[in-house]
Design an enzyme around this catalytic site. Structure first.
Site, PDB file in Angstrom:
ATOM      1  N   LYS A  75       6.987  -3.928  -0.173  1.00  0.00           N
ATOM      2  CA  LYS A  75       6.963  -5.112  -1.034  1.00  0.00           C
ATOM      3  C   LYS A  75       6.515  -4.683  -2.434  1.00  0.00           C
ATOM      4  O   LYS A  75       5.601  -3.854  -2.572  1.00  0.00           O
ATOM      5  CB  LYS A  75       5.981  -6.109  -0.417  1.00  0.00           C
ATOM      6  CG  LYS A  75       5.896  -7.480  -1.054  1.00  0.00           C
ATOM      7  CD  LYS A  75       4.974  -8.342  -0.209  1.00  0.00           C
ATOM      8  CE  LYS A  75       4.892  -9.775  -0.714  1.00  0.00           C
ATOM      9  NZ  LYS A  75       4.088 -10.629   0.221  1.00  0.00           N
ATOM     10  N   SER A 151       6.269 -14.611   1.575  1.00  0.00           N
ATOM     11  CA  SER A 151       6.719 -13.995   0.337  1.00  0.00           C
ATOM     12  C   SER A 151       7.198 -12.547   0.505  1.00  0.00           C
ATOM     13  O   SER A 151       7.720 -11.960  -0.454  1.00  0.00           O
ATOM     14  CB  SER A 151       5.586 -14.019  -0.701  1.00  0.00           C
ATOM     15  OG  SER A 151       4.472 -13.255  -0.261  1.00  0.00           O
ATOM     16  N   SER A 175       2.851 -14.643   4.902  1.00  0.00           N
ATOM     17  CA  SER A 175       3.924 -13.974   4.178  1.00  0.00           C
ATOM     18  C   SER A 175       4.511 -12.743   4.853  1.00  0.00           C
ATOM     19  O   SER A 175       5.518 -12.221   4.391  1.00  0.00           O
ATOM     20  CB  SER A 175       3.445 -13.594   2.773  1.00  0.00           C
ATOM     21  OG  SER A 175       3.361 -14.739   1.955  1.00  0.00           O
TER      22      SER A 175
END
Length: 460
Positions: A75, A151, A175
């Site tokens: 990420k 996310s 997330s």
């Protein structure tokens, strides 16, 4: 899917070179990323150089590590040397490139894995959908018209689409688990403080966790073992010795007390989520239910704490560059900046009460089964869910069942299920007492061996 353990085994036996595994991953990324938008940066030159070094070491008789030649991605809130850590934002693009890799990136590479790039995410990790105003939507590998969840959107899409077998994400309110559920992969949010966040861009310090997503339960355990260990760069990181789980993964669940999470988690208005939980409970022998009366207050506390701490972190930019935020992120941060201090204190009190309730529960129960998301992946652009004759906002409700467990730092693992007649996967959470990730992973392996939990290759 080609799992990390299978790839690493082939490289260690000399059946496949690290250069070949990386070349295949780069080819898949090149072919699919234009469709699913999982990667924001690909570090092909670095990956090839790292693979070549591994192959030279193998030829010289060196041990390449348990993740030998396994491609992975992170990420884009994890620092990667030479890349700017954007955290999904426009504002952070003005920052200089990172000088060194985040600690967990270094740990995976020390175990033989090869970093291939950085991944799409919701702005500043404040998102459950995978729709980013600056980078465009990340698209579900099983249906590009659908959301990935967020996310850690790119992590879910990259693993679910078979671009990489392992990825790193972060989880503040769900997330890791939400994209794991919507993209049909395994995702672990460890205990708060178990893995160091050193070298990651923060969101909400008292709720931020980091962890892996993977194509199989075995791969998840393999990556988790490589990631463990104290690091002084993260004040929240616990001074605990690593507790490897891979060797115990097939120990089964004899004597483990498994219960269904009821009450707030009953999912009566969410038929797919309820059916998925039914299947997992049957497979694990969960023959009783816990009501969990404090869950709703725990979720409300998570909202307030996230708003307040997130807004405090971004206070200067809210004053000076408010129009450079994703509008949805901006509005939530502005709301958090206006919260009275007394509300934050009340939220912390509710959080403590919820933590105590769960501590009492874990004296009589070892493992809880709960829904992960209320539904499979909705179409991109969806704003509302129609449920039981009422209209609910989609964005907050994707985290309906994940937030309460994040709020008190419990380990939680999302396992992917494919219900009969459904074209999309949905996840179920396995939740244990602090520091008992081993129980979550063992249960995930039981479900995988029984054919109940399974990650299938995406269509891209």
């Amino acid at each position: 899917m080609n799992g990390a353990s299978a790839l690493a085994g082939a490289v260690r036996r000399g059946e496949l070179s690290a250069g070949e595994t990386v070349a295949r991953a780069l080819h898949r990324i090149d072919a699919a990323n234009g469709t699913i938008n999982a990667f924001t940066a690909v570090v092909a030159e670095r990956a090839r150089a790292r693979a070549a070094a591994l192959d030279r070491g193998l030829a010289a008789g060196e041990d390449p590590g348990p993740l030998a030649g396994v491609p992975f991605a992170v990420k884009n809130l994890f620092d990667v040397a030479g890349l700017t850590t954007t955290a999904g934002s426009l504002i952070n693009r003005d920052l200089p490139p990172a000088a060194v890799d985040a600690v967990l990136v270094r740990r995976l590479e020390a175990a033989g894995a090869v970093l291939v790039g950085s991944l799409h995410m919701g702005e500043y990790a404040y998102d459950f959908t995978g729709e980013n105003a600056h980078d465009g939507p990340c698209r579900n590998p099983h249906d590009p018209g659908r959301m990935t969840g967020g996310s850690s959107s790119g992590a879910g899409a990259a693993v679910g689409g078979g671009l990489v077998p392992v990825a790193l994400g972060s989880d503040t309110n769900g997330s890791i688990r939400v994209p794991a559920s919507l993209c049909g992969v395994f995702g672990l949010k460890p205990t708060y403080g178990r893995l160091p966040r050193t070298g990651t861009y923060p969101f909400c310090d008292s709720l931020d966790h980091v962890g892996p997503l993977a194509a199989t339960a075995t791969d998840l355990a393999l990556a988790y073992d490589a990631l463990q260990g104290f690091d002084r760069g993260d004040p929240a990181c616990a001074r605990r010795a690593p507790e490897p789980v891979l060797a115990t993964l097939t120990a089964g669940l004899d004597g483990v007390r498994v219960a269904r999470a009821g009450g707030f988690f009953a999912a009566e208005d969410y038929p797919q989520a309820r059916a998925a939980v039914d299947r997992v409970c049957a497979a694990l022998g969960a023959d009783r239910e816990e009501s969990l009366p404090g869950a709703a207050a725990g979720r409300a506390a998570a909202y307030l704490v996230t708003n307040a701490e997130g807004a405090a972190l971004h206070c200067r930019h809210l004053r000076e560059r408010v129009n450079d935020f994703d509008p949805d992120t901006r509005d939530r941060f502005l709301a958090g900046a206006l919260l009275p201090a007394g509300w934050y204190l009340q939220a912390q009190a509710a959080r403590r009460a919820w933590r105590e309730e769960m501590a009492t529960l874990f004296r009589r129960t070892d493992l809880l089964v709960a829904p992960c998301t209320p539904c499979p992946a909705p179409p991109i652009g969806t704003r509302h869910l129609e449920l039981a004759g009422r209209r609910e906002l989609l964005r907050p409700n994707l985290g309906l069942f994940t937030q309460p467990f994040s709020c008190i730092g419990l380990p939680a693992l999302s396992v992917p299920l494919w219900l009969p007649g459904e074209a999309l996967p949905i996840g179920v959470q396995l939740v244990a007492a602090p520091w008992r990730e081993d129980l979550c992973l063992r249960a995930a392996q039981v479900l995988a061996e029984a054919g109940v939990a399974e990650a299938r290759p995406g269509v891209v």
